[in-house]
Each structure stands twice: as C-alpha cells, then as structure tokens.
Design a protein around this motif. Structure first.
Motif, PDB file in Angstrom:
ATOM      1  N   SER A   2       0.699  -1.151  -0.012  1.00  0.00           N
ATOM      2  CA  SER A   2       0.000  -0.018  -0.022  1.00  0.00           C
ATOM      3  C   SER A   2       0.864   1.285  -0.070  1.00  0.00           C
ATOM      4  N   ARG A   3       0.533   2.397  -1.031  1.00  0.00           N
ATOM      5  CA  ARG A   3       1.330   3.554  -0.912  1.00  0.00           C
ATOM      6  C   ARG A   3       0.531   4.692  -0.350  1.00  0.00           C
ATOM      7  N   SER A   4       1.199   5.396   0.296  1.00  0.00           N
ATOM      8  CA  SER A   4       0.804   6.759   0.966  1.00  0.00           C
ATOM      9  C   SER A   4       0.432   7.390   0.046  1.00  0.00           C
ATOM     10  N   PRO A   5      -0.407   8.614   0.390  1.00  0.00           N
ATOM     11  CA  PRO A   5      -0.944   9.623  -0.491  1.00  0.00           C
ATOM     12  C   PRO A   5       0.280  10.416  -1.310  1.00  0.00           C
ATOM     13  N   ARG A   6       1.293  10.693  -0.440  1.00  0.00           N
ATOM     14  CA  ARG A   6       2.725  11.085  -0.941  1.00  0.00           C
ATOM     15  C   ARG A   6       3.268  10.462  -2.033  1.00  0.00           C
ATOM     16  N   GLU A   7       3.158   9.085  -1.836  1.00  0.00           N
ATOM     17  CA  GLU A   7       3.920   7.985  -2.572  1.00  0.00           C
ATOM     18  C   GLU A   7       2.987   8.111  -3.890  1.00  0.00           C
ATOM     19  N   VAL A   8       1.684   8.004  -4.020  1.00  0.00           N
ATOM     20  CA  VAL A   8       0.743   7.973  -5.135  1.00  0.00           C
ATOM     21  C   VAL A   8       1.122   9.442  -5.823  1.00  0.00           C
ATOM     22  N   VAL A   9       1.261  10.669  -5.292  1.00  0.00           N
ATOM     23  CA  VAL A   9       1.556  11.912  -5.964  1.00  0.00           C
ATOM     24  C   VAL A   9       2.813  11.594  -6.712  1.00  0.00           C
ATOM     25  N   GLU A  10       3.728  11.016  -6.345  1.00  0.00           N
ATOM     26  CA  GLU A  10       5.082  10.929  -6.808  1.00  0.00           C
ATOM     27  C   GLU A  10       4.941  10.203  -8.092  1.00  0.00           C
ATOM     28  N   GLN A  11       3.959   8.944  -8.047  1.00  0.00           N
ATOM     29  CA  GLN A  11       3.646   8.190  -9.422  1.00  0.00           C
ATOM     30  C   GLN A  11       2.764   9.198 -10.293  1.00  0.00           C
ATOM     31  N   VAL A  12       1.990  10.038  -9.781  1.00  0.00           N
ATOM     32  CA  VAL A  12       1.310  11.020 -10.664  1.00  0.00           C
ATOM     33  C   VAL A  12       2.281  11.781 -11.492  1.00  0.00           C
ATOM     34  N   ARG A  13       3.463  12.339 -10.744  1.00  0.00           N
ATOM     35  CA  ARG A  13       4.368  13.253 -11.214  1.00  0.00           C
ATOM     36  C   ARG A  13       5.218  12.184 -12.295  1.00  0.00           C
ATOM     37  N   ARG A  14       5.440  11.240 -12.059  1.00  0.00           N
ATOM     38  CA  ARG A  14       6.140  10.360 -12.953  1.00  0.00           C
ATOM     39  C   ARG A  14       5.120  10.120 -14.198  1.00  0.00           C
ATOM     40  N   MET A  15       3.981   9.971 -14.079  1.00  0.00           N
ATOM     41  CA  MET A  15       3.127   9.780 -15.097  1.00  0.00           C
ATOM     42  C   MET A  15       3.156  10.973 -15.972  1.00  0.00           C
TER      43      MET A  15
END
Length: 145
Positions: A2-15
């Motif tokens: 499970s990813r934290s909200p901040r980790e998910v935002v990093e994935q959005v940045r990568r996208m």
C-alpha cells in the motif's frame, strides 16, 4: 504494498513526466476523476478505472502538442490522512504556440489502500486551450454561452 498519498503523488508526477506510469493504474476500480473547470471537449467526471483508462488512452495524442522538459510537485498534507493537495507544474515547449510554456494544475487527491479513490483536477481552461492549440474551441464555447 500500500502506498501513502505522497507516494501516489510521486507516481502521478512520473506519469506527467512520461516515465512509464499509467494514470488509470493508480486508481481504485471505482475511483472517480473530476475536472471541475473542464474546457470544451473534456468530460467533467470519469467514474471507474476503466472509464479513466479509456479516456486517457484515447486522449494520449494530446501529448504530441507539447514537449515536457521538467515536472515539479509540491504536496500539502491536510487534516485528513487520506487527502493531499498536489500542485503539479510542468514546463517545456508548446508545438501549438511554437514557444516555451509553463502549465500548473492543482489536484485534491484522496488515497485509500494505496489507490486513488477521488482526484479533483483543477486546471485553468484558458491555459489548457492554449497548450493544446484549442483556443478556437474555447472561443466557440464562450460565444455560445
């Protein structure tokens, strides 16, 4: 895992940066993506991972309208541990204008069990139209209003 909200935002940045992350894969099966200030031709709401995948897959040609040279993110925590506010800015060269651009959006993102369950994506409709070379569509929509 499970990813934290901040980790998910990093994935959005990568996208956004084009680093191989598929946006729809970040969402829960019943996740909701909204564009409160959607310009003409863009839906205001997409419900479900499949709808998000279909829309963003069909719209992938829009990325050809600009070349991203960098993506910056500022994440702000809220009093709700599931919700973060992400300010995402990318910059580069716009083929529509023939020059440099900077584009900023604000996302209010709710993450549960490592997946996005809601994402409110606030983008400036004028800046979006300019970036994508769609100002005539925006003018037509405003003229019809």
């Amino acid at each position: 895992m499970s990813r934290s909200p901040r980790e998910v935002v990093e994935q959005v940045r990568r996208m956004v940066a084009g680093e191989g992350v598929v946006f729809a894969d970040l969402f829960a099966a019943d996740g909701v993506l909204t564009y409160p200030f959607a310009p003409p031709g863009m839906p205001r709401e997409l419900r479900g991972r499949d709808a998000i995948r279909a829309y963003h897959g069909a719209a992938s040609g829009r990325r050809e309208m600009f070349r991203i040279e960098g993506v910056d993110v500022v994440v702000r925590d809220t009093d709700d541990p599931e919700v973060v506010v992400a300010e995402i800015e990318h910059h580069g060269h716009s083929h529509a204008t023939g020059g440099p651009y900077r584009f900023r959006a604000l996302g209010v993102i709710r993450v549960r069990d490592g997946e996005i369950i809601s994402y409110d994506d606030y983008m400036d409709p004028i800046a979006t139209a300019v970036l994508l070379g769609r100002t005539p569509d925006l003018v037509a929509a405003l003229s019809a209003a």
